[in-house]
Write an enzyme that holds these catalytic residues in place. Structure first.
Site, PDB file in Angstrom:
ATOM      1  N   GLU A 132      -7.858   1.810 -12.757  1.00  0.00           N
ATOM      2  CA  GLU A 132      -7.321   3.026 -12.152  1.00  0.00           C
ATOM      3  C   GLU A 132      -6.135   3.548 -12.951  1.00  0.00           C
ATOM      4  O   GLU A 132      -6.041   4.747 -13.253  1.00  0.00           O
ATOM      5  CB  GLU A 132      -6.940   2.763 -10.698  1.00  0.00           C
ATOM      6  CG  GLU A 132      -8.151   2.632  -9.785  1.00  0.00           C
ATOM      7  CD  GLU A 132      -7.818   2.139  -8.393  1.00  0.00           C
ATOM      8  OE1 GLU A 132      -8.694   2.224  -7.516  1.00  0.00           O
ATOM      9  OE2 GLU A 132      -6.678   1.667  -8.172  1.00  0.00           O
ATOM     10  N   CYS A 158       0.819  -1.214   0.000  1.00  0.00           N
ATOM     11  CA  CYS A 158       0.000   0.000   0.000  1.00  0.00           C
ATOM     12  C   CYS A 158       0.847   1.255   0.000  1.00  0.00           C
ATOM     13  O   CYS A 158       0.616   2.176  -0.778  1.00  0.00           O
ATOM     14  CB  CYS A 158      -0.939  -0.013   1.206  1.00  0.00           C
ATOM     15  SG  CYS A 158      -2.033   1.436   1.270  1.00  0.00           S
ATOM     16  N   HIS A 167     -27.901  20.571   1.216  1.00  0.00           N
ATOM     17  CA  HIS A 167     -28.064  21.123  -0.129  1.00  0.00           C
ATOM     18  C   HIS A 167     -27.216  22.385  -0.285  1.00  0.00           C
ATOM     19  O   HIS A 167     -27.112  23.176   0.641  1.00  0.00           O
ATOM     20  CB  HIS A 167     -29.545  21.453  -0.356  1.00  0.00           C
ATOM     21  CG  HIS A 167     -29.816  22.029  -1.700  1.00  0.00           C
ATOM     22  ND1 HIS A 167     -29.873  21.261  -2.855  1.00  0.00           N
ATOM     23  CD2 HIS A 167     -30.038  23.313  -2.086  1.00  0.00           C
ATOM     24  CE1 HIS A 167     -30.131  22.046  -3.880  1.00  0.00           C
ATOM     25  NE2 HIS A 167     -30.238  23.289  -3.442  1.00  0.00           N
ATOM     26  N   LYS A 207      -0.413   5.436  -5.932  1.00  0.00           N
ATOM     27  CA  LYS A 207      -1.396   5.420  -7.025  1.00  0.00           C
ATOM     28  C   LYS A 207      -2.416   6.540  -6.855  1.00  0.00           C
ATOM     29  O   LYS A 207      -2.788   7.216  -7.824  1.00  0.00           O
ATOM     30  CB  LYS A 207      -2.079   4.058  -7.074  1.00  0.00           C
ATOM     31  CG  LYS A 207      -3.117   3.916  -8.180  1.00  0.00           C
ATOM     32  CD  LYS A 207      -3.665   2.500  -8.206  1.00  0.00           C
ATOM     33  CE  LYS A 207      -4.299   2.124  -6.877  1.00  0.00           C
ATOM     34  NZ  LYS A 207      -4.794   0.750  -6.849  1.00  0.00           N
ATOM     35  N   TYR A 240      -9.803  -3.404 -10.500  1.00  0.00           N
ATOM     36  CA  TYR A 240      -9.672  -2.016 -10.076  1.00  0.00           C
ATOM     37  C   TYR A 240      -8.278  -1.453 -10.353  1.00  0.00           C
ATOM     38  O   TYR A 240      -8.149  -0.273 -10.723  1.00  0.00           O
ATOM     39  CB  TYR A 240     -10.059  -1.864  -8.607  1.00  0.00           C
ATOM     40  CG  TYR A 240      -9.086  -2.420  -7.599  1.00  0.00           C
ATOM     41  CD1 TYR A 240      -8.119  -1.605  -7.020  1.00  0.00           C
ATOM     42  CD2 TYR A 240      -9.131  -3.758  -7.208  1.00  0.00           C
ATOM     43  CE1 TYR A 240      -7.228  -2.102  -6.087  1.00  0.00           C
ATOM     44  CE2 TYR A 240      -8.244  -4.265  -6.275  1.00  0.00           C
ATOM     45  CZ  TYR A 240      -7.292  -3.440  -5.716  1.00  0.00           C
ATOM     46  OH  TYR A 240      -6.405  -3.935  -4.802  1.00  0.00           O
ATOM     47  N   CYS A 263      -1.678   1.579  -3.111  1.00  0.00           N
ATOM     48  CA  CYS A 263      -2.761   2.549  -3.049  1.00  0.00           C
ATOM     49  C   CYS A 263      -2.319   3.982  -2.786  1.00  0.00           C
ATOM     50  O   CYS A 263      -2.894   4.919  -3.344  1.00  0.00           O
ATOM     51  CB  CYS A 263      -3.801   2.110  -2.019  1.00  0.00           C
ATOM     52  SG  CYS A 263      -3.160   1.321  -0.547  1.00  0.00           S
ATOM     53  N   GLU A 293     -26.682  14.522  -1.052  1.00  0.00           N
ATOM     54  CA  GLU A 293     -28.095  14.640  -0.684  1.00  0.00           C
ATOM     55  C   GLU A 293     -28.986  13.684  -1.479  1.00  0.00           C
ATOM     56  O   GLU A 293     -30.085  13.350  -1.035  1.00  0.00           O
ATOM     57  CB  GLU A 293     -28.584  16.078  -0.861  1.00  0.00           C
ATOM     58  CG  GLU A 293     -28.690  16.548  -2.306  1.00  0.00           C
ATOM     59  CD  GLU A 293     -29.202  17.983  -2.420  1.00  0.00           C
ATOM     60  OE1 GLU A 293     -30.215  18.288  -1.779  1.00  0.00           O
ATOM     61  OE2 GLU A 293     -28.567  18.776  -3.146  1.00  0.00           O
TER      62      GLU A 293
END
Length: 448
Positions: free
Chosen positions: A182, A43, A437, A51, A178, A48, A442
């Site tokens: 990516e 990682c 909002h 990346k 993934y 990750c 939302e």
């Protein structure tokens, strides 16, 4: 004199191994860890974290294209791959120092060497030393799989992609998980010609299909070409460094870089676990029970090497639970349900809980709620890309059992929603929550 050199010897200083070492030491154990490469694991060093930095940098390229609509005018815009690459490498160095300091601050001895198991309570280091320990923890992680085909030595994996000397003009990515998507998004956003090839005709197997179909459409419109169902059969490298990539059932592709991201395999080759009576699984994984124990009472394993869930936060929790169980007098396991996941594609997608297909396969009666909208942020961009959110609700209990989304900031939004799903909140609870909002989030409380 102590019967063993250490109470715990950890093989692998990635996220799971470092956490286990630190927590075990806090419980009073004498701990040592061996790492043959760099402290931090996949990682931090080659996964990750670096990346995600590349994702951020490449997304900025998109925003630069539409600066005039934001009221900004710039002069000539150029991109320096070497500057980005070197900055990412420097941050990796910083994180490695932090992880190394964590070990030292917790009085965990660190051996910069490869360790192999030589018995239930002993390991051999590559520098010739033999060490004994009451318990051994295997936390060596996983390694990219390189398919066998002629010329595969000319391809790179996610391990090497962070060190490219120059930004390639034409990139072929094999894989549709993934990691593949990516990096395809990163290269595409940085202006490379990107082609994704894969053995099957699907992308992101196991994710909510409505999201993956949307991602396929959007990324194709952004310029990524797909050759699904046509895996690489060979690579021929030419004198100028360019390559011809042959595909099964499709025309060859010219490329300057071939990135293979077809999965990861537990890194157990040559680890010596057979000397302790441990038989590896079909994919090379270390079989463990709910408490991370192997068939040998003194040896445990956590993280990707067990091939349960290959995610850094899972490895960290497993390492912590192991240390509490063995050294803290508080046996515990971790739950593998409701683990949130994200794909930092462009746009990103994220999900937690059951997909619609999974819920129906379980025989559940469900209600499905969706919101298809154009995020306000996308109003500035030339592409009219829409976000899409989906709630899967158990009809009998009204509990929200799955949330899936694609659109800007989906992973950031999903983390908070995962708490609600983990807590077993109902659709009525979502409906009773006042919307924030204007926001994309939302939409999660406005579906009727």
């Amino acid at each position: 004199m102590a019967e063993f050199d250490y109470d715990l010897f950890v093989i692998g200083a990635g996220s799971g191994g470092v956490r286990a070492s630190r927590i075990a030491a806090s419980h009073g154990a004498r701990v040592a860890v061996a790492e043959e490469f760099r402290v931090g694991g996949t990682c931090v060093i080659r996964g990750c974290v670096p990346k995600k930095l590349l994702v951020y940098a490449s997304q900025f390229a998109e925003e630069l294209h539409d600066t005039a609509k934001l009221g900004w005018t710039f002069g000539e815009k150029t991109f320096d791959w070497a500057a980005l690459r070197d900055f990412v490498a420097s941050d990796v160095d910083r994180l490695e120092r932090a992880y190394t300091s964590t070990l030292a601050n917790n009085k965990v001895e660190h051996f910069a060497a490869r360790a192999t198991v030589t018995g239930p309570n002993s390991v051999a280091l590559s520098d010739g030393r033999t060490i004994t320990a009451k318990y051994i923890l295997i936390a060596v992680g996983a390694w990219p799989v390189m398919p066998a085909f002629p010329g595969n030595e000319h391809a790179i994996t996610s391990n090497e992609v962070f060190h490219l000397p120059t930004l390639p003009r034409r990139v072929v990515v094999q894989g549709a998980g993934y990691i593949a998507l990516e990096f395809a998004g990163i290269f595409n956003a940085l202006g490379c010609e990107v082609t994704v090839v894969n053995r099957s005709d699907k992308i992101l197997r196991g994710y909510e299909e409505a999201m993956t179909e949307r991602l396929l459409k959007i990324t194709a419109e952004r310029g990524i070409q797909y050759r699904l169902g046509h895996p690489i059969t060979g690579i021929e490298k030419h004198a100028d460094g360019s390559m011809t990539v042959s595909l099964s059932g499709a025309d060859p592709i010219e490329a300057d870089c071939v990135l293979v991201a077809t999965g990861r395999k537990p890194k157990t080759d040559g680890l010596g676990l057979e000397t302790a009576g441990i038989t590896l699984g079909a994919n090379g994984e270390v079989p463990v029970d709910a408490y991370n124990a192997t068939a040998c009472p003194s040896i445990y394993a956590v993280g990707d090497v067990t091939d349960r869930v290959q995610l850094t936060p899972v490895a960290i929790r497993e390492g912590h639970a192991f240390a509490d169980t063995v050294f803290g007098g508080a046996p515990r396991t971790i739950a593998y349900d409701h683990i949130p996941s994200a794909v930092f594609s462009q746009p990103p997608l994220a999900g937690v809980g059951l997909t619609e297909a999974q819920a129906r396969a379980e025989g559940r009666e469900i209600k499905v709620f969706t919101s298809d909208f154009r995020p306000m942020k996308n109003m500035f961009f030339a592409r009219a890309e829409r976000g899409f959110y989906k709630l899967i609700v158990d009809a009998a209990s009204d509990k929200v059992i799955g949330v899936h989304m694609i659109g800007p900031d989906s992973p950031e939004i999903l983390q908070a929603v995962a708490i609600a799903v983990k807590a077993g909140l109902t659709k009525a609870d979502f409906d009773a929550t006042v919307a924030l909002h204007p926001s994309m989030a939302e939409e999660l409380v406005l579906m009727r």
